[in-house]
Design a protein around this motif. Structure first.
Motif, mmCIF file in Angstrom:
data_model
loop_
_atom_site.group_PDB
_atom_site.id
_atom_site.type_symbol
_atom_site.label_atom_id
_atom_site.label_comp_id
_atom_site.label_asym_id
_atom_site.label_seq_id
_atom_site.Cartn_x
_atom_site.Cartn_y
_atom_site.Cartn_z
ATOM 1 N N ALA A 2 0.855 -1.140 -0.013
ATOM 2 C CA ALA A 2 -0.097 0.117 -0.118
ATOM 3 C C ALA A 2 1.068 1.161 -0.115
ATOM 4 N N GLU A 3 0.262 2.241 -0.724
ATOM 5 C CA GLU A 3 1.133 3.478 -0.551
ATOM 6 C C GLU A 3 0.685 4.257 0.749
ATOM 7 N N PRO A 4 1.838 4.785 1.194
ATOM 8 C CA PRO A 4 1.728 5.743 2.464
ATOM 9 C C PRO A 4 0.794 6.916 2.200
ATOM 10 N N ILE A 5 -0.177 7.307 3.091
ATOM 11 C CA ILE A 5 -0.898 8.561 2.969
ATOM 12 C C ILE A 5 -0.193 9.689 2.867
ATOM 13 N N GLN A 6 -0.443 10.583 2.012
ATOM 14 C CA GLN A 6 0.143 11.866 1.897
ATOM 15 C C GLN A 6 -0.146 12.770 3.096
ATOM 16 N N PRO A 7 0.623 13.708 3.513
ATOM 17 C CA PRO A 7 0.272 14.353 4.630
ATOM 18 C C PRO A 7 -0.546 15.606 4.130
ATOM 19 N N ILE A 8 -1.508 16.096 4.723
ATOM 20 C CA ILE A 8 -2.447 16.946 4.471
ATOM 21 C C ILE A 8 -2.034 18.489 5.108
ATOM 22 N N ALA A 9 -1.704 19.473 4.431
ATOM 23 C CA ALA A 9 -1.398 20.710 4.753
ATOM 24 C C ALA A 9 -2.516 21.680 4.835
ATOM 25 N N LEU A 10 -2.852 22.569 5.852
ATOM 26 C CA LEU A 10 -3.885 23.499 5.684
ATOM 27 C C LEU A 10 -3.147 24.701 4.919
ATOM 28 N N GLY A 85 -14.618 11.749 23.944
ATOM 29 C CA GLY A 85 -13.144 11.526 24.482
ATOM 30 C C GLY A 85 -12.266 12.231 23.876
ATOM 31 N N GLU A 86 -10.888 12.577 23.989
ATOM 32 C CA GLU A 86 -10.008 13.182 23.311
ATOM 33 C C GLU A 86 -9.871 12.474 21.934
ATOM 34 N N PHE A 87 -10.000 11.430 21.531
ATOM 35 C CA PHE A 87 -9.761 10.924 20.143
ATOM 36 C C PHE A 87 -11.031 11.208 19.391
ATOM 37 N N ALA A 88 -12.036 11.079 20.018
ATOM 38 C CA ALA A 88 -13.426 11.381 19.140
ATOM 39 C C ALA A 88 -13.384 12.850 18.527
ATOM 40 N N ILE A 89 -13.015 13.828 19.774
ATOM 41 C CA ILE A 89 -12.925 15.296 19.489
ATOM 42 C C ILE A 89 -11.769 15.577 18.604
ATOM 43 N N ALA A 90 -10.657 14.905 18.471
ATOM 44 C CA ALA A 90 -9.617 15.154 17.503
ATOM 45 C C ALA A 90 -10.110 14.615 16.132
ATOM 46 N N ASN A 91 -10.508 13.569 16.306
ATOM 47 C CA ASN A 91 -11.323 13.049 14.739
ATOM 48 C C ASN A 91 -12.306 13.776 14.279
ATOM 49 N N ALA A 92 -13.122 14.622 15.012
ATOM 50 C CA ALA A 92 -14.275 15.226 14.602
ATOM 51 C C ALA A 92 -13.561 16.546 13.996
ATOM 52 N N VAL A 93 -12.631 17.138 14.686
ATOM 53 C CA VAL A 93 -11.723 18.303 14.231
ATOM 54 C C VAL A 93 -11.341 17.989 13.039
ATOM 55 N N SER A 94 -10.421 16.786 12.792
ATOM 56 C CA SER A 94 -9.925 16.485 11.383
ATOM 57 C C SER A 94 -11.042 16.436 10.148
ATOM 58 N N ASP A 95 -12.258 15.634 10.615
ATOM 59 C CA ASP A 95 -13.093 15.582 9.765
ATOM 60 C C ASP A 95 -13.776 16.913 9.378
ATOM 61 N N LEU A 96 -14.038 17.893 10.215
ATOM 62 C CA LEU A 96 -14.639 19.286 9.950
ATOM 63 C C LEU A 96 -13.671 20.210 9.168
ATOM 64 N N LEU A 97 -12.212 19.947 9.140
ATOM 65 C CA LEU A 97 -11.238 20.746 8.535
ATOM 66 C C LEU A 97 -11.299 19.956 7.248
ATOM 67 N N LEU A 98 -11.182 18.639 7.010
ATOM 68 C CA LEU A 98 -10.903 18.095 5.538
ATOM 69 C C LEU A 98 -12.512 18.601 4.893
ATOM 70 N N SER A 100 -14.010 21.368 5.143
ATOM 71 C CA SER A 100 -13.954 22.803 4.689
ATOM 72 C C SER A 100 -12.929 23.053 3.803
ATOM 73 N N LEU A 101 -12.149 21.941 3.514
ATOM 74 C CA LEU A 101 -10.989 22.187 2.409
ATOM 75 C C LEU A 101 -11.641 21.547 1.206
ATOM 76 N N GLY A 102 -12.893 20.734 1.363
ATOM 77 C CA GLY A 102 -13.344 19.943 0.116
ATOM 78 C C GLY A 102 -12.754 18.727 -0.214
ATOM 79 N N ILE A 103 -11.979 17.950 0.887
ATOM 80 C CA ILE A 103 -11.103 17.037 0.690
ATOM 81 C C ILE A 103 -12.132 15.760 0.997
ATOM 82 N N ASP A 104 -12.523 14.655 0.127
ATOM 83 C CA ASP A 104 -13.416 13.560 0.452
ATOM 84 C C ASP A 104 -12.487 12.772 1.344
ATOM 85 N N ARG A 105 -13.196 12.415 2.593
ATOM 86 C CA ARG A 105 -12.530 11.581 3.807
ATOM 87 C C ARG A 105 -13.011 10.134 3.436
ATOM 88 N N CYS A 106 -13.992 9.834 2.443
ATOM 89 C CA CYS A 106 -14.487 8.220 2.399
ATOM 90 C C CYS A 106 -13.515 7.462 1.699
#
Length: 109
Positions: A2-10, A85-98, A100-106
């Motif tokens: 598998a190819e590594p996931i490329q970092p996402i920069a805001l 918990g902290e993981f759910a919050i961090a994941n939600a922030v990530s999803d919201l940011l993605l 907002s950037l129009g990046i498909d997270r599916c």
């Protein structure tokens, strides 16, 4: 293999305080919608937003690093009055940011 996931920069932060206000409102809405609207949701959104803004003001643009910072710093938050918990919050922030950037997270795309 598998190819590594490329970092996402805001994009560089032009107005971190405005980004923080948007994140606080969006996260609070998400928290209320996902489970139950409860007073602690506002406190959670406020704290996550503070961490995010500070990280952005320090020049952090990497989404993965922002998520790790939120997980790490939210560990000290008292989640006893919440279903989250902290993981759910961090994941939600990530999803919201993605979103907002129009990046498909599916499906890992």
């Amino acid at each position: 293999m598998a190819e590594p996931i490329q970092p996402i920069a805001l994009p560089p932060a032009e107005n971190p305080a405005q980004e923080g206000e948007w994140l606080k409102a969006a996260l609070h809405q998400w928290l209320d919608r996902e489970f139950l609207p409860e007073p602690i949701n506002e406190e959670i959104a406020q704290r996550a937003s503070q961490i995010f803004v500070r990280q952005r003001m320090e020049g952090q643009n990497d989404l993965g690093s922002l998520v790790i910072a939120i997980v790490t710093e939210m560990e000290g938050f008292d989640f006893s009055r919440s279903f989250y918990g902290e993981f759910a919050i961090a994941n939600a922030v990530s999803d919201l940011l993605l979103d907002s950037l129009g990046i498909d997270r599916c499906c890992g795309q």
